[in-house]
Design a protein around this motif. Structure first.
Motif, mmCIF file in Angstrom:
data_model
loop_
_atom_site.group_PDB
_atom_site.id
_atom_site.type_symbol
_atom_site.label_atom_id
_atom_site.label_comp_id
_atom_site.label_asym_id
_atom_site.label_seq_id
_atom_site.Cartn_x
_atom_site.Cartn_y
_atom_site.Cartn_z
ATOM 1 N N ILE A 39 0.827 -1.208 0.000
ATOM 2 C CA ILE A 39 0.000 0.000 0.000
ATOM 3 C C ILE A 39 0.860 1.257 0.000
ATOM 4 O O ILE A 39 0.687 2.162 -0.827
ATOM 5 C CB ILE A 39 -0.943 -0.002 1.220
ATOM 6 C CG1 ILE A 39 -1.866 -1.222 1.155
ATOM 7 C CG2 ILE A 39 -1.759 1.285 1.274
ATOM 8 C CD1 ILE A 39 -2.678 -1.438 2.421
ATOM 9 N N GLY A 40 1.818 1.310 0.940
ATOM 10 C CA GLY A 40 2.685 2.481 1.022
ATOM 11 C C GLY A 40 3.551 2.632 -0.220
ATOM 12 O O GLY A 40 3.721 3.742 -0.740
ATOM 13 N N GLY A 41 4.076 1.521 -0.717
ATOM 14 C CA GLY A 41 4.912 1.582 -1.912
ATOM 15 C C GLY A 41 4.130 2.035 -3.130
ATOM 16 O O GLY A 41 4.623 2.853 -3.928
ATOM 17 N N ALA A 42 2.915 1.518 -3.271
ATOM 18 C CA ALA A 42 2.080 1.928 -4.402
ATOM 19 C C ALA A 42 1.704 3.404 -4.296
ATOM 20 O O ALA A 42 1.669 4.123 -5.302
ATOM 21 C CB ALA A 42 0.822 1.071 -4.460
ATOM 22 N N ALA A 43 1.431 3.866 -3.064
ATOM 23 C CA ALA A 43 1.087 5.277 -2.870
ATOM 24 C C ALA A 43 2.259 6.185 -3.222
ATOM 25 O O ALA A 43 2.089 7.213 -3.884
ATOM 26 C CB ALA A 43 0.648 5.514 -1.422
ATOM 27 N N GLY A 172 -6.489 8.099 -2.771
ATOM 28 C CA GLY A 172 -6.201 6.810 -3.401
ATOM 29 C C GLY A 172 -5.880 5.692 -2.439
ATOM 30 O O GLY A 172 -5.955 4.509 -2.804
ATOM 31 N N LEU A 173 -5.529 6.017 -1.200
ATOM 32 C CA LEU A 173 -5.099 4.987 -0.256
ATOM 33 C C LEU A 173 -6.175 3.936 0.058
ATOM 34 O O LEU A 173 -5.861 2.739 0.124
ATOM 35 C CB LEU A 173 -4.606 5.645 1.038
ATOM 36 C CG LEU A 173 -3.154 6.142 0.994
ATOM 37 C CD1 LEU A 173 -2.854 7.016 2.199
ATOM 38 C CD2 LEU A 173 -2.193 4.959 0.940
ATOM 39 N N PRO A 174 -7.446 4.308 0.273
ATOM 40 C CA PRO A 174 -8.447 3.255 0.525
ATOM 41 C C PRO A 174 -8.543 2.244 -0.620
ATOM 42 O O PRO A 174 -8.691 1.037 -0.378
ATOM 43 C CB PRO A 174 -9.748 4.051 0.688
ATOM 44 C CG PRO A 174 -9.307 5.397 1.162
ATOM 45 C CD PRO A 174 -8.028 5.656 0.433
ATOM 46 N N ALA A 175 -8.470 2.733 -1.857
ATOM 47 C CA ALA A 175 -8.526 1.815 -3.001
ATOM 48 C C ALA A 175 -7.295 0.915 -3.046
ATOM 49 O O ALA A 175 -7.395 -0.274 -3.358
ATOM 50 C CB ALA A 175 -8.643 2.609 -4.305
ATOM 51 N N LEU A 176 -6.129 1.474 -2.707
ATOM 52 C CA LEU A 176 -4.925 0.653 -2.658
ATOM 53 C C LEU A 176 -5.021 -0.381 -1.536
ATOM 54 O O LEU A 176 -4.492 -1.492 -1.663
ATOM 55 C CB LEU A 176 -3.698 1.538 -2.451
ATOM 56 C CG LEU A 176 -3.348 2.485 -3.607
ATOM 57 C CD1 LEU A 176 -2.193 3.397 -3.229
ATOM 58 C CD2 LEU A 176 -3.002 1.677 -4.863
ATOM 59 N N GLY A 177 -5.701 -0.012 -0.458
ATOM 60 C CA GLY A 177 -5.940 -0.977 0.611
ATOM 61 C C GLY A 177 -6.793 -2.137 0.143
ATOM 62 O O GLY A 177 -6.567 -3.292 0.520
ATOM 63 N N ILE A 178 -7.775 -1.834 -0.698
ATOM 64 C CA ILE A 178 -8.623 -2.901 -1.258
ATOM 65 C C ILE A 178 -7.806 -3.793 -2.176
ATOM 66 O O ILE A 178 -7.976 -5.026 -2.190
ATOM 67 C CB ILE A 178 -9.819 -2.279 -2.009
ATOM 68 C CG1 ILE A 178 -10.736 -1.552 -1.019
ATOM 69 C CG2 ILE A 178 -10.592 -3.345 -2.779
ATOM 70 C CD1 ILE A 178 -11.866 -0.797 -1.674
ATOM 71 N N VAL A 179 -6.895 -3.185 -2.945
ATOM 72 C CA VAL A 179 -6.022 -3.984 -3.809
ATOM 73 C C VAL A 179 -5.228 -4.977 -2.979
ATOM 74 O O VAL A 179 -5.130 -6.177 -3.314
ATOM 75 C CB VAL A 179 -5.069 -3.071 -4.607
ATOM 76 C CG1 VAL A 179 -3.996 -3.896 -5.318
ATOM 77 C CG2 VAL A 179 -5.852 -2.254 -5.624
ATOM 78 N N ALA A 180 -4.640 -4.493 -1.877
ATOM 79 C CA ALA A 180 -3.867 -5.382 -1.006
ATOM 80 C C ALA A 180 -4.755 -6.460 -0.390
ATOM 81 O O ALA A 180 -4.346 -7.619 -0.258
ATOM 82 C CB ALA A 180 -3.181 -4.562 0.084
ATOM 83 N N ALA A 181 -5.986 -6.082 -0.020
ATOM 84 C CA ALA A 181 -6.907 -7.052 0.572
ATOM 85 C C ALA A 181 -7.294 -8.122 -0.434
ATOM 86 O O ALA A 181 -7.381 -9.313 -0.099
ATOM 87 C CB ALA A 181 -8.157 -6.330 1.088
ATOM 88 N N VAL A 182 -7.520 -7.715 -1.686
ATOM 89 C CA VAL A 182 -7.866 -8.684 -2.727
ATOM 90 C C VAL A 182 -6.721 -9.672 -2.939
ATOM 91 O O VAL A 182 -6.937 -10.881 -3.095
ATOM 92 C CB VAL A 182 -8.211 -7.961 -4.043
ATOM 93 C CG1 VAL A 182 -8.322 -8.955 -5.192
ATOM 94 C CG2 VAL A 182 -9.520 -7.187 -3.889
#
Length: 289
Positions: A39-43, A172-182
């Motif tokens: 998440i942090g890296g993608a952000a 964008g962070l909540p969406a990146l969190g969903i990516v990590a969760a998926v």
């Protein structure tokens, strides 16, 4: 200081409440490094893509404003009014003498009395450019005010870039969190033949991604963006004060009235009191007499 207190309160309340409700930190600690990496890296990567090097440096520098607060304190506004009073008095009494101050502010004995103001190139240039224009007969108050307004709007727009950049990351962070969760769910589905206790830990780890994305967005990065914006807008009052005084000067008001116009147009929490300003101006009047 208050920024640090706010961060501590966020962590204590969120994780303290979780522990008080019987939650276990083991699963979070085990998964956190990998989720933070994703998440942090993608952000950070998205931030680098959406900004040029100037914007990156600007945003990194402005993060300090969250903890330092506004650059200009009430005493600085009083110093600014004293400086402008002296410049106006000199300009009206001796137009030749004022040139040495506005053409070479770094070597000016007047500007050197206020080193903090002298270090701010925009404030110095705003003062010198406006007074230089007036000496060249560009002294229509309405035209000058319009020019100054446009200049300050452009400067404010540029100064708010870091706030907008941080807010974009926060959005964008909540969406990146969903990516990590998926991705965590995909990992879990690959272990579907495992017993329930193993699947529970895997699902819990996947949900840490959703939590982390939302937590970083609304608990840290979003508030950082809001704080930077409020500090930038607070600092802009300093330049508005310069505009108010110099435009009043073009209306040919007395120097004291020009300063009072500026003082009264300063927000109450940073406005010098009339008595304190009058006391400070006594010394200025003696120096320029």
């Amino acid at each position: 200081m208050i920024g640090i207190v706010g961060i501590v309160v966020i962590f204590v309340m969120v994780f303290g409440g979780y522990l008080a409700a019987g939650g276990k930190m083991a699963i979070i600690f085990k998964t956190l490094p990998f989720e933070m990496m994703m998440i942090g890296g993608a952000a950070v990567g998205a931030f680098l893509i959406s900004n040029d090097m100037g914007g990156i440096k600007h945003t990194t520098k402005d993060l300090g404003k969250v903890f330092k607060g506004s650059k200009w304190k009430p005493a600085d506004y009083q110093d600014l009014l004293c400086l402008l009073f002296a410049l106006i008095r000199i300009a009206r009494a001796n137009p030749i003498e004022i040139e040495q101050h506005i053409e070479d502010p770094d070597g000016s004995s007047l500007f050197s009395k206020y080193p903090k103001i002298l270090k701010d190139r925009e404030a110095v240039e705003l003062i010198c450019d406006t007074m230089r224009s007036a000496s060249m007969n560009y002294d229509d108050p309405h035209q000058v005010e319009e020019v100054l307004e446009k200049r300050m709007d452009a400067n404010l727009h540029h100064a708010l870039h870091s706030s907008h950049a941080l807010q974009t990351v926060a959005d964008g962070l909540p969406a990146l969190g969903i990516v990590a969760a998926v991705l965590g769910v995909i990992k879990t589905m690959g272990s579907i033949d495992q017993p329930p206790e193993v699947l529970g830990r895997l699902i819990g780890g996947a949900l840490v991604g959703t939590f982390l994305g939302v937590f970083l967005a609304y608990g840290l990065v979003g508030p950082f963006a809001s704080k930077v914006k409020s500090v930038v807008e607070e600092d802009s009052h300093f330049y508005h004060l310069i505009r108010e005084v110099l435009v009043a000067n073009l209306h040919q008001h007395s120097a004291s009235i020009c300063i009072e116009v500026g003082r009264q147009n300063t927000p109450a929490h940073i406005r010098p009191s009339f008595a304190d300003l009058e006391e400070a101006l006594k010394t200025v009047k003696q120096d320029v007499a």
